[in-house]
Design a protein around this motif. Sequence first.
Motif, PDB file in Angstrom:
ATOM      1  N   LEU A  57       0.868  -1.174   0.000  1.00  0.00           N
ATOM      2  CA  LEU A  57       0.000   0.000   0.000  1.00  0.00           C
ATOM      3  C   LEU A  57       0.906   1.225   0.000  1.00  0.00           C
ATOM      4  CD1 LEU A  57      -2.876  -0.707   2.577  1.00  0.00           C
ATOM      5  CD2 LEU A  57      -2.797  -1.206   0.142  1.00  0.00           C
ATOM      6  N   LEU A  58       0.714   2.102  -0.964  1.00  0.00           N
ATOM      7  CA  LEU A  58       1.498   3.325  -1.077  1.00  0.00           C
ATOM      8  C   LEU A  58       0.579   4.507  -0.778  1.00  0.00           C
ATOM      9  CD1 LEU A  58       3.356   2.457  -4.406  1.00  0.00           C
ATOM     10  CD2 LEU A  58       4.218   2.167  -2.069  1.00  0.00           C
ATOM     11  N   PHE A  59       0.965   5.322   0.189  1.00  0.00           N
ATOM     12  CA  PHE A  59       0.155   6.458   0.624  1.00  0.00           C
ATOM     13  C   PHE A  59       0.809   7.734   0.096  1.00  0.00           C
ATOM     14  CE2 PHE A  59      -0.314   2.972   3.532  1.00  0.00           C
ATOM     15  CZ  PHE A  59      -1.673   2.944   3.821  1.00  0.00           C
ATOM     16  N   HIS A  60       0.049   8.498  -0.698  1.00  0.00           N
ATOM     17  CA  HIS A  60       0.616   9.703  -1.302  1.00  0.00           C
ATOM     18  C   HIS A  60      -0.245  10.915  -0.977  1.00  0.00           C
ATOM     19  CE1 HIS A  60      -2.357   9.720  -4.656  1.00  0.00           C
ATOM     20  NE2 HIS A  60      -2.297   8.411  -4.538  1.00  0.00           N
ATOM     21  N   ALA A  61       0.371  12.102  -1.068  1.00  0.00           N
ATOM     22  CA  ALA A  61      -0.310  13.354  -0.739  1.00  0.00           C
ATOM     23  C   ALA A  61       0.424  14.488  -1.438  1.00  0.00           C
ATOM     24  CB  ALA A  61      -0.335  13.561   0.779  1.00  0.00           C
ATOM     25  N   PRO A  62      -0.178  15.672  -1.505  1.00  0.00           N
ATOM     26  CA  PRO A  62       0.472  16.802  -2.184  1.00  0.00           C
ATOM     27  C   PRO A  62       1.729  17.267  -1.465  1.00  0.00           C
ATOM     28  CG  PRO A  62      -1.889  17.183  -1.933  1.00  0.00           C
ATOM     29  CD  PRO A  62      -1.554  16.002  -1.084  1.00  0.00           C
ATOM     30  N   ARG A  63       2.745  17.609  -2.242  1.00  0.00           N
ATOM     31  CA  ARG A  63       3.968  18.158  -1.653  1.00  0.00           C
ATOM     32  C   ARG A  63       3.680  19.469  -0.909  1.00  0.00           C
ATOM     33  NH1 ARG A  63       6.433  17.582  -6.862  1.00  0.00           N
ATOM     34  NH2 ARG A  63       7.765  15.750  -7.009  1.00  0.00           N
ATOM     35  N   ALA A  64       2.819  20.293  -1.490  1.00  0.00           N
ATOM     36  CA  ALA A  64       2.603  21.629  -0.944  1.00  0.00           C
ATOM     37  C   ALA A  64       1.668  21.640   0.256  1.00  0.00           C
ATOM     38  CB  ALA A  64       2.038  22.543  -2.040  1.00  0.00           C
ATOM     39  N   GLU A  65       1.008  20.534   0.535  1.00  0.00           N
ATOM     40  CA  GLU A  65       0.060  20.492   1.653  1.00  0.00           C
ATOM     41  C   GLU A  65       0.810  20.361   2.981  1.00  0.00           C
ATOM     42  OE1 GLU A  65      -3.256  21.101   3.305  1.00  0.00           O
ATOM     43  OE2 GLU A  65      -3.482  20.622   1.189  1.00  0.00           O
ATOM     44  N   ALA A  66       0.376  21.099   3.979  1.00  0.00           N
ATOM     45  CA  ALA A  66       1.011  20.997   5.296  1.00  0.00           C
ATOM     46  C   ALA A  66       0.804  19.605   5.884  1.00  0.00           C
ATOM     47  CB  ALA A  66       0.421  22.049   6.231  1.00  0.00           C
ATOM     48  N   CYS A  67       1.853  19.059   6.472  1.00  0.00           N
ATOM     49  CA  CYS A  67       1.791  17.796   7.221  1.00  0.00           C
ATOM     50  C   CYS A  67       1.423  16.585   6.344  1.00  0.00           C
ATOM     51  CB  CYS A  67       0.801  17.893   8.378  1.00  0.00           C
ATOM     52  SG  CYS A  67       1.095  19.259   9.507  1.00  0.00           S
TER      53      CYS A  67
END
Length: 299
Positions: A206-216
């Motif tokens: 499972l790979l969890f990804h999120a925006p670079r620019a988003e805090a935390c």
Amino acid sequence: MIQLDASRCTACGLCSQVCPRRVLETALHDGALRTTIVEERRALCLGCGQCALVCRHQALQVDGLAPEAYAELPPEPLDPAALLQLFARRRSVRRYRDQPVPREILTRIVEAVRYAPPASGRPQVGVIVVDDPELLGRISRGCYALYSRLGEGLRNPFARFFIRRQIGARVLGQLESFVLPAMRWYSRWYQNGEGDELRRDSPALLLFHAPRAEACSDESCLIAALYAVLMAETLGVGTLINGLVPPGCNKSPELRQLLQLPPEREVYSCLCLGYPRIRYSRTLRRPLAEVRFLEPPGG
């Protein structure tokens, strides 16, 4: 970020009490109690949905949270002893049986992630499930190639200078003292066909990804992974939070394309999953650096 339906609102004030940034306010207006959105603080909304969760009349809607996302709370909280038992049973699994995890089980694990609170209040975490052996192999090859290039670069004083400036002295120290010494052996075993220690030969990721620019973003992905870990344990699936895979997914153009990872997003957490090959007979209560209740001076 937030909309208020005045026709439904009863001005009970619960939403204004629960809002951590006081975007909502309940006060007297023209002799009547009313709840309003404070326009000068509207942009401060975290998008956490707390206000909508306490509203009994569904007068509030938060952008990004569809009405069907809300659900009734379970009637009773989990027994503390049962929760502690779950914590005690869970181990990091590094040896898996050669047996795929059914997709219905993986789906149930991912479903638990939907309840994970994002660290910044904005639900921006995405999950990529990889359970195809050929795709898993491509991810491993891309990661091994990245660490091989990194090791070669650090042996070059000129390249090492720029790598150090990019990642910082602390991360560089961890790479040289902990990661790369192990990776040299992992790569040798992998090339000799003696196993994939980087991915622990796990049958699913499972790979969890999120925006670079988003805090935390990194914290949000780690919290999401922890929810998956606990759900997997209840289903008899072993897990390992793997810190070696995300850098390969982020830095390799081939892997980014394989994962269809948008340019503005990065993988921050990776979870290896599979049925444990070895069962543990004991658990471990880890020592803490300290446990201290802070008392007032002179108390």
